[in-house]
Design a protein around this motif. Sequence first.
Motif, PDB file in Angstrom:
ATOM      1  N   VAL A  88      -3.078  -2.610 -33.771  1.00 24.91           N
ATOM      2  CA  VAL A  88      -3.244  -2.058 -32.132  1.00 24.91           C
ATOM      3  C   VAL A  88      -2.541  -2.647 -31.193  1.00 24.91           C
ATOM      4  O   VAL A  88      -2.580  -3.966 -31.175  1.00 24.91           O
ATOM      5  CB  VAL A  88      -4.790  -2.077 -31.947  1.00 24.91           C
ATOM      6  N   VAL A  89      -1.646  -1.889 -30.775  1.00 23.77           N
ATOM      7  CA  VAL A  89      -0.715  -2.546 -29.639  1.00 23.77           C
ATOM      8  C   VAL A  89      -1.028  -1.864 -28.455  1.00 23.77           C
ATOM      9  O   VAL A  89      -1.045  -0.707 -28.182  1.00 23.77           O
ATOM     10  CB  VAL A  89       0.681  -2.395 -30.080  1.00 23.77           C
ATOM     11  N   ALA A  90      -1.399  -2.831 -27.562  1.00 22.09           N
ATOM     12  CA  ALA A  90      -1.724  -2.265 -25.937  1.00 22.09           C
ATOM     13  C   ALA A  90      -1.149  -2.926 -25.047  1.00 22.09           C
ATOM     14  O   ALA A  90      -0.854  -4.080 -25.123  1.00 22.09           O
ATOM     15  CB  ALA A  90      -3.018  -2.256 -25.960  1.00 22.09           C
ATOM     16  N   PHE A  91      -1.111  -2.344 -23.687  1.00 24.14           N
ATOM     17  CA  PHE A  91      -0.633  -3.259 -22.566  1.00 24.14           C
ATOM     18  C   PHE A  91      -2.189  -3.424 -21.823  1.00 24.14           C
ATOM     19  O   PHE A  91      -2.796  -2.416 -21.528  1.00 24.14           O
ATOM     20  CB  PHE A  91       0.250  -2.233 -21.635  1.00 24.14           C
ATOM     21  N   ARG A  92      -2.125  -4.510 -20.902  1.00 21.08           N
ATOM     22  CA  ARG A  92      -3.108  -4.550 -20.027  1.00 21.08           C
ATOM     23  C   ARG A  92      -2.882  -5.469 -18.781  1.00 21.08           C
ATOM     24  O   ARG A  92      -1.532  -6.152 -18.926  1.00 21.08           O
ATOM     25  CB  ARG A  92      -4.495  -5.360 -20.722  1.00 21.08           C
ATOM     26  N   GLU A  93      -3.368  -5.574 -17.899  1.00 16.40           N
ATOM     27  CA  GLU A  93      -3.003  -6.210 -16.611  1.00 16.40           C
ATOM     28  C   GLU A  93      -3.605  -7.499 -16.954  1.00 16.40           C
ATOM     29  O   GLU A  93      -4.263  -7.988 -17.684  1.00 16.40           O
ATOM     30  CB  GLU A  93      -3.906  -5.716 -15.456  1.00 16.40           C
ATOM     31  N   PRO A  94      -2.721  -8.504 -16.330  1.00 17.31           N
ATOM     32  CA  PRO A  94      -2.767 -10.127 -16.508  1.00 17.31           C
ATOM     33  C   PRO A  94      -4.215 -10.294 -16.167  1.00 17.31           C
ATOM     34  O   PRO A  94      -4.967  -9.756 -15.148  1.00 17.31           O
ATOM     35  CB  PRO A  94      -1.983 -10.580 -15.462  1.00 17.31           C
ATOM     36  N   ARG A  95      -4.689 -11.360 -16.769  1.00 15.92           N
ATOM     37  CA  ARG A  95      -6.133 -11.892 -16.398  1.00 15.92           C
ATOM     38  C   ARG A  95      -6.365 -11.961 -14.937  1.00 15.92           C
ATOM     39  O   ARG A  95      -7.516 -11.634 -14.398  1.00 15.92           O
ATOM     40  CB  ARG A  95      -6.198 -13.342 -17.068  1.00 15.92           C
ATOM     41  N   ALA A  96      -5.545 -12.567 -14.043  1.00 18.93           N
ATOM     42  CA  ALA A  96      -5.846 -12.885 -12.561  1.00 18.93           C
ATOM     43  C   ALA A  96      -5.985 -11.340 -11.950  1.00 18.93           C
ATOM     44  O   ALA A  96      -6.850 -11.352 -11.200  1.00 18.93           O
ATOM     45  CB  ALA A  96      -4.532 -13.637 -12.064  1.00 18.93           C
ATOM     46  N   THR A  97      -5.306 -10.332 -12.352  1.00 19.17           N
ATOM     47  CA  THR A  97      -5.305  -9.250 -11.844  1.00 19.17           C
ATOM     48  C   THR A  97      -6.533  -8.513 -11.995  1.00 19.17           C
ATOM     49  O   THR A  97      -7.220  -7.683 -11.234  1.00 19.17           O
ATOM     50  CB  THR A  97      -4.225  -8.285 -12.053  1.00 19.17           C
ATOM     51  N   ARG A  98      -6.989  -8.729 -13.419  1.00 22.50           N
ATOM     52  CA  ARG A  98      -8.126  -8.074 -13.984  1.00 22.50           C
ATOM     53  C   ARG A  98      -9.510  -8.617 -13.321  1.00 22.50           C
ATOM     54  O   ARG A  98     -10.358  -7.974 -12.704  1.00 22.50           O
ATOM     55  CB  ARG A  98      -8.443  -8.278 -15.423  1.00 22.50           C
ATOM     56  N   SER A  99      -9.606  -9.953 -13.202  1.00 17.60           N
ATOM     57  CA  SER A  99     -10.675 -10.514 -12.459  1.00 17.60           C
ATOM     58  C   SER A  99     -10.898 -10.461 -10.907  1.00 17.60           C
ATOM     59  O   SER A  99     -12.022 -10.062 -10.391  1.00 17.60           O
ATOM     60  CB  SER A  99     -10.383 -12.134 -12.637  1.00 17.60           C
ATOM     61  N   GLN A 100      -9.831  -9.803 -10.192  1.00 23.23           N
ATOM     62  CA  GLN A 100      -9.862  -9.437  -8.843  1.00 23.23           C
ATOM     63  C   GLN A 100     -10.370  -8.041  -8.831  1.00 23.23           C
ATOM     64  O   GLN A 100     -11.130  -7.768  -7.564  1.00 23.23           O
ATOM     65  CB  GLN A 100      -8.395  -9.520  -8.246  1.00 23.23           C
ATOM     66  N   ARG A 101     -10.372  -7.450  -9.962  1.00 19.54           N
ATOM     67  CA  ARG A 101     -10.684  -6.021  -9.805  1.00 19.54           C
ATOM     68  C   ARG A 101     -12.442  -5.979 -10.249  1.00 19.54           C
ATOM     69  O   ARG A 101     -12.856  -4.808 -10.198  1.00 19.54           O
ATOM     70  CB  ARG A 101      -9.761  -5.015 -10.511  1.00 19.54           C
ATOM     71  N   GLN A 102     -12.789  -6.842 -10.716  1.00 21.25           N
ATOM     72  CA  GLN A 102     -14.438  -6.806 -11.292  1.00 21.25           C
ATOM     73  C   GLN A 102     -15.231  -6.907 -10.142  1.00 21.25           C
ATOM     74  O   GLN A 102     -14.893  -7.388  -9.122  1.00 21.25           O
ATOM     75  CB  GLN A 102     -14.372  -7.950 -12.293  1.00 21.25           C
ATOM     76  N   PRO A 103     -16.098  -6.128 -10.282  1.00 22.01           N
ATOM     77  CA  PRO A 103     -17.079  -5.637  -9.238  1.00 22.01           C
ATOM     78  C   PRO A 103     -17.691  -7.133  -8.941  1.00 22.01           C
ATOM     79  O   PRO A 103     -18.079  -7.942  -9.913  1.00 22.01           O
ATOM     80  CB  PRO A 103     -18.203  -4.835  -9.636  1.00 22.01           C
ATOM     81  N   GLY A 104     -17.865  -7.826  -7.589  1.00 21.80           N
ATOM     82  CA  GLY A 104     -18.399  -9.053  -7.341  1.00 21.80           C
ATOM     83  C   GLY A 104     -17.448 -10.087  -7.406  1.00 21.80           C
ATOM     84  O   GLY A 104     -17.750 -11.254  -6.907  1.00 21.80           O
ATOM     85  N   ALA A 105     -16.025  -9.710  -7.747  1.00 23.11           N
ATOM     86  CA  ALA A 105     -15.294 -10.844  -7.913  1.00 23.11           C
ATOM     87  C   ALA A 105     -14.542 -11.177  -6.454  1.00 23.11           C
ATOM     88  O   ALA A 105     -14.574 -10.027  -5.689  1.00 23.11           O
ATOM     89  CB  ALA A 105     -13.940 -10.490  -8.795  1.00 23.11           C
ATOM     90  N   ALA A 106     -14.505 -12.175  -6.067  1.00 28.87           N
ATOM     91  CA  ALA A 106     -13.932 -12.876  -4.701  1.00 28.87           C
ATOM     92  C   ALA A 106     -12.488 -11.904  -4.591  1.00 28.87           C
ATOM     93  O   ALA A 106     -11.480 -11.635  -5.282  1.00 28.87           O
ATOM     94  CB  ALA A 106     -13.473 -14.117  -4.837  1.00 28.87           C
ATOM     95  N   GLY A 107     -12.322 -11.238  -3.525  1.00 29.58           N
ATOM     96  CA  GLY A 107     -11.395 -10.251  -3.001  1.00 29.58           C
ATOM     97  C   GLY A 107     -11.189  -8.983  -3.774  1.00 29.58           C
ATOM     98  O   GLY A 107     -10.298  -8.102  -3.481  1.00 29.58           O
ATOM     99  N   ALA A 108     -12.125  -8.557  -4.503  1.00 31.26           N
ATOM    100  CA  ALA A 108     -12.384  -7.245  -5.276  1.00 31.26           C
ATOM    101  C   ALA A 108     -12.518  -6.122  -4.145  1.00 31.26           C
ATOM    102  O   ALA A 108     -13.257  -6.417  -3.206  1.00 31.26           O
ATOM    103  CB  ALA A 108     -13.538  -7.164  -6.196  1.00 31.26           C
ATOM    104  N   ARG A 109     -11.791  -5.173  -4.231  1.00 31.70           N
ATOM    105  CA  ARG A 109     -12.370  -3.851  -3.249  1.00 31.70           C
ATOM    106  C   ARG A 109     -13.285  -3.079  -3.878  1.00 31.70           C
ATOM    107  O   ARG A 109     -13.475  -2.929  -4.990  1.00 31.70           O
ATOM    108  CB  ARG A 109     -10.802  -3.027  -3.359  1.00 31.70           C
ATOM    109  N   THR A 110     -13.847  -2.526  -2.750  1.00 30.81           N
ATOM    110  CA  THR A 110     -15.100  -1.726  -3.216  1.00 30.81           C
ATOM    111  C   THR A 110     -14.713  -0.237  -2.585  1.00 30.81           C
ATOM    112  O   THR A 110     -14.053  -0.297  -1.423  1.00 30.81           O
ATOM    113  CB  THR A 110     -16.479  -2.365  -2.520  1.00 30.81           C
ATOM    114  N   ARG A 111     -15.336   0.728  -3.085  1.00 28.77           N
ATOM    115  CA  ARG A 111     -14.986   2.087  -2.382  1.00 28.77           C
ATOM    116  C   ARG A 111     -16.174   2.498  -1.679  1.00 28.77           C
ATOM    117  O   ARG A 111     -17.392   2.269  -1.899  1.00 28.77           O
ATOM    118  CB  ARG A 111     -14.834   2.756  -3.460  1.00 28.77           C
TER     119      ARG A 111
END
Length: 111
Positions: A88-111
Amino acid sequence: MTHTKWSTIKERRFREPRAREAYENTSRAIALGEQVRRLRRTKRWSQAQLAARLRTTQSAVSRLEMGDMPPSLRTLARIGDALGVELVVAFREPRATRSQRQPGAAGARTR
């Protein structure tokens, strides 16, 4: 004589883009090698047995498992076939970017 901490040396080296890229490439090769080793050991195969199935040498399998030889996609597919696992070969965002998008993470955007 003054001694420099390893963390300081490492930080200086990582400021150089080529050094960071080389480190990341080596880290990926080592991680892949460790995965191949785990899969091979699960089957209770020696490096020589895997090498025979891949039609290569035991030393080539050893270099791959140690991360000394970054495998091509074709080689990874052959290893997967030999070990009976899906590649299985896949692309994913770097760890720092993923942690910023997780709910509750500092600096995460909410809608």
